[in-house]
Design a protein around this motif. Structure first.
Motif: not given
Length: 57
Positions: A30-44
């Motif tokens: 969950n922590a890894d997915l949250s970090a990935l989601d934050a990265d994708l939201q920032g890029a998008g």
């Protein structure tokens, strides 16, 4: 020769149960997915379009 299995141990030398191991793995996932989601939201966010949005003609 005989093979012995060594259980994974917690900090106090107590063997970890399968449920505890699964909970720790899920928390890490969950922590890894949250970090990935934050990265994708920032890029998008930099392009002005979110995931799944389509361009209007």
């Amino acid at each position: 020769m005989s093979e012995e299995t060594v259980p994974l141990t917690a900090g106090a030398g107590q063997p970890k149960g399968l449920l505890q191991q699964m909970e720790e793995l899920m928390a890490a996932l969950n922590a890894d997915l949250s970090a990935l989601d934050a990265d994708l939201q920032g890029a998008g966010g930099s392009s002005g379009r979110g995931v799944g949005e389509e361009e209007a003609d």
